[in-house]
Design an enzyme around this catalytic site. Structure first.
Site, PDB file in Angstrom:
ATOM      1  N   LYS A 119      33.559  44.126  40.366  1.00 44.98           N
ATOM      2  CA  LYS A 119      34.823  44.454  39.706  1.00 44.98           C
ATOM      3  C   LYS A 119      34.689  44.898  38.259  1.00 44.98           C
ATOM      4  CE  LYS A 119      37.642  41.479  42.556  1.00 44.98           C
ATOM      5  NZ  LYS A 119      38.437  40.245  42.551  1.00 44.98           N
ATOM      6  N   HIS A 244      48.231  37.887  50.043  1.00 45.69           N
ATOM      7  CA  HIS A 244      47.347  39.019  49.729  1.00 45.69           C
ATOM      8  C   HIS A 244      47.004  39.856  50.953  1.00 45.69           C
ATOM      9  CE1 HIS A 244      46.989  37.488  45.699  1.00 45.69           C
ATOM     10  NE2 HIS A 244      46.673  36.302  46.200  1.00 45.69           N
ATOM     11  N   ARG A 301      36.081  52.718  52.249  1.00 42.19           N
ATOM     12  CA  ARG A 301      36.128  52.739  53.714  1.00 42.19           C
ATOM     13  C   ARG A 301      37.433  53.390  54.140  1.00 42.19           C
ATOM     14  NH1 ARG A 301      38.166  47.452  52.316  1.00 42.19           N
ATOM     15  NH2 ARG A 301      40.400  47.575  52.715  1.00 42.19           N
TER      16      ARG A 301
END
Lengths: 509, 171
Positions: A119, A244, A301
């Site tokens: 990240k 989430h 992806r």
């Protein structure tokens, strides 16, 4: 045009494996499926030209076994591997293992997967490329015992602004994350996050990020080929999330006008260029109520929710993935990228909203998909299948296309009503409650929508019409003969054996 | 034909009679307006109060799973409810059983512990999600049948819960 590959191995299961196999078939490409013991008779294993048995049901013994999958591809003569999403789709080591074995990995280069998976590195790269990131600050690594320089943390926190989130640099899943409101002590929160991150990820590095209130999750589908062309295929709004997990997705996003869409699209393309991207990817942004947007992360992806983009553009993203992987240019002109109408998707889960969203396992006694103009089902299950505890509880995606948003909502609700799933509980009534909510109809969606509008009792949705159900059940009994006979005829004497007698496995031994 | 169903609301009685192709259905003794019946392969078409309905009915033991207008209801046919009594006994009997197959992640209590209704006892993992099994009633843990890491089938005993030994005074 001759097929770019003769044979592709699909390293996944469920609906996404079926979806990839279908496109391969249309392109004249032979397919190899992989299956765990629990999936030998699953739809994806039946659909492929060949199925290779990987091993016992747990993913770490089957769908995550890189060595077995590479060996299966080599043994069956596949030239390329499509990873789907989840499992090994964003695993740089797997992409590398494929390349080393002489197989084409249908996805971006391994180092791009690796850099987007970390990240703080992705954040730095985007900042350098001029892509806006959520205002934040990195903190120096913690000292021995997890202590931080209190004055430095306070200064950094005040500069970022409140409320803010302390996040783990190598984290995920909410671990090592702390919310700090104005007036709370950022030092105590940061040190708690350091302890949690050290325990969970073996690295206590944390950073600070401004916490946006009521943001929307808006992502852009990007596509790049090996000839320097990078395009975006518009946005998807995926703000309706439970824990989430996205459950309803749509395009276009009701909050974007042409100017904002153009600016976000340009930022997404810049992000893909900065990353050196190839193939299909998604750049996720948080969109604040005032129209400011910030890079969140990049997914390397094909996304679960790609059908809504396919609906409004009329393009086949899997076909383009395969062509790009074979070194061909993107098969679209700019005129092909103009979206039309509105598309909505919802995810059908084997879980029971009336009982705390507990996973619901068992045999699908009846499974009938809806159909009609503008209705698409991507499913990885069939009637009679057993839903087991080993894999993701998503059983299907239902998506629709219509001329505008209101018509799309009406079409999706009608299709949901026609969807028959008996034998296990699903979230269908919950999804309908989302679609029926006035705030959803008004396009007032944000990532806290479900918590705000549909928690507690409301999550169960409307109850069934009990009188109608009783009449139906009684009429069914009456026509079937006496209830006692019926019970004898239908009661399962013993657990049914998996239906693997119908085809022969031609896998590796 | 007289049928007794158990629904989430309680026991309901349905009587169905057919004569000359006309169906008469009553619910708890009250005649309903039902017409135009067709039943084939578990798909039941009928009009209730003049409104056309189409339902799917599937059978599993005594259970009747019914889908109508996109909503699902699981009914139990009471006359063939032999398992039912056993299950009812299990609800109040000493064994607490796994309600879904999965893996035991963590035991939160030990034999001898006194627990209150709603207190989490065991954490199970199924489909990559953790689920807490809570005490259906207060009592004392008499025996624990599982340990962390054990894979359970649906209905496997987790632990025995018996009424707390403290005698209740008064009454």
């Amino acid at each position: 045009m001759s097929a770019p590959f003769g044979k592709i191995l699909v390293a996944n299961r469920g609906e996404i494996a079926c979806r990839v196999i279908r496109t391969c078939r249309e392109m004249g490409i032979a397919t190899v499926a992989v299956a765990s013991e629990a999936d030998l008779a699953a739809p994806h294993a039946r659909l492929a030209d060949r199925t290779v048995h990987l091993g016992p049901p747990p993913p770490e013994a089957s769908y995550l076994r890189q060595d077995l999958i590479v060996a299966a591809a080599l043994a069956t003569g596949a030239e390329a591997v499509h990873p789907g999403y989840g499992f090994l789709a964003e695993n740089a080591a797997f992409a590398r293992a494929c390349a080393e074995a002489g197989l084409v990995f249908i996805g971006p280069p391994p180092d791009v997967i690796a850099s987007m998976g970390e990240k703080t590195a992705a954040r730095r790269l985007m900042e350098a490329a001029g892509v806006p990131v959520v205002p934040g600050a990195t903190l120096p690594p913690p000292g021995p015992g997890g202590s931080l320089d209190a004055a430095a943390v306070r200064a950094a926190a005040d500069a970022v602004g409140y409320p803010l989130l302390v996040k783990a640099a190598f984290g995920g899943g909410g671990k090592g994350m702390r919310l700090v409101e104005a007036g709370q002590d950022p030092v105590a929160a940061a040190e708690a996050a350091v302890r949690e991150a050290t325990g969970a990820f073996g690295d206590g590095t944390v950073y600070l990020e401004r916490c946006l209130l009521r943001p929307r999750h808006v992502e852009f589908q990007i596509f790049a080929d090996r000839h320097g062309r990078v395009v975006h295929l518009g946005e998807r709004e995926c703000s309706i999330q439970r824990r989430h997990q996205k459950i309803v997705e749509e395009t276009p996003c009701p909050a974007l006008d042409d100017g904002l869409r153009r600016r976000m699209g340009e930022a997404a393309v810049a992000a893909a260029r900065a990353a050196g991207y190839v193939g299909a990817g998604t750049v996720e942004f948080l969109l604040a109520p005032g129209g400011e947007f910030y890079f969140l992360e990049m997914n390397t992806r094909l996304q679960v929710e790609h059908p809504v983009t396919e609906w409004v553009t009329g393009l086949d993203l899997v076909r383009a993935q395969i062509l790009v992987a074979a070194g061909e240019p993107l098969p679209w002109s700019d005129a092909d990228l103009v979206p039309r109408g509105h598309a909505l998707e919802c995810r059908l889960y084997a879980e029971d909203p009336a009982h705390g969203f507990l996973p619901s396992l068992g045999r699908l006694l009846r499974y009938r998909e809806p159909s009609g103009p503008g209705v698409r089902v991507d499913a990885g299950v069939a009637e009679g299948d057993e839903i087991t505890r080993h894999y993701d509880p998503m059983i299907a995606k239902l998506s629709v296309h219509a001329e505008d948003r209101a018509a799309a909502i009406a079409r999706l609700r009608a299709a949901l009503r026609d969807y028959v799933v008996l034998g296990i509980a699903t979230n269908a009534a919950y999804l309908d409650a989302v679609l029926a909510h006035p705030a959803f109809a008004a396009g007032e969606t944000h990532t806290g929508f479900l918590q705000q509008h549909l928690s507690g009792e409301a999550a169960a949705g409307d109850a069934a019409d009990e009188t109608a159900a009783l009449v139906a059940a009684a009429l069914n009994e009456a026509v079937r003969g006496t209830a006692a006979d019926a019970a004898r005829r239908d009661a399962p004497a013993a657990p049914a054996a998996p239906a693997i007698g119908r085809f022969r496995l031609k896998g590796l031994d | 034909m007289h049928l007794e169903f158990r629904t989430p609301q309680g026991r309901r009685e349905v009587t169905v009679r057919e004569s000359g192709g006309v169906w008469r259905v009553s619910l708890d003794g009250r005649e309903l307006d039902v017409a135009a019946v067709s039943v084939r392969d578990g798909i039941v078409g009928f009009a209730l109060d003049g409104v056309q309905r189409r339902a799917h009915v599937a059978v599993r033991g005594a259970e009747r799973h019914v889908a109508v207008d996109g909503r699902v209801l699981v009914l139990r046919l009471a006359d063939e409810d032999r398992d039912d009594q056993a299950e009812e006994a299990a609800d109040t009997g000493p064994h607490l059983r796994a309600q879904l197959p999965g893996k035991v992640v963590k035991l939160l209590v030990a034999a001898g512990d006194v627990v209150t209704a709603g207190q989490p006892l065991v954490i199970l993992e199924a489909m990559k999600m953790e689920t807490e099994v809570a005490a259906p009633r207060g009592g004392r843990v008499a025996r624990v049948h599982v340990e962390a890491g054990r894979i359970l089938a649906m209905g496997d005993p987790l632990l025995d819960l018996e009424p707390d030994q403290e005698p209740v005074e008064g009454e």
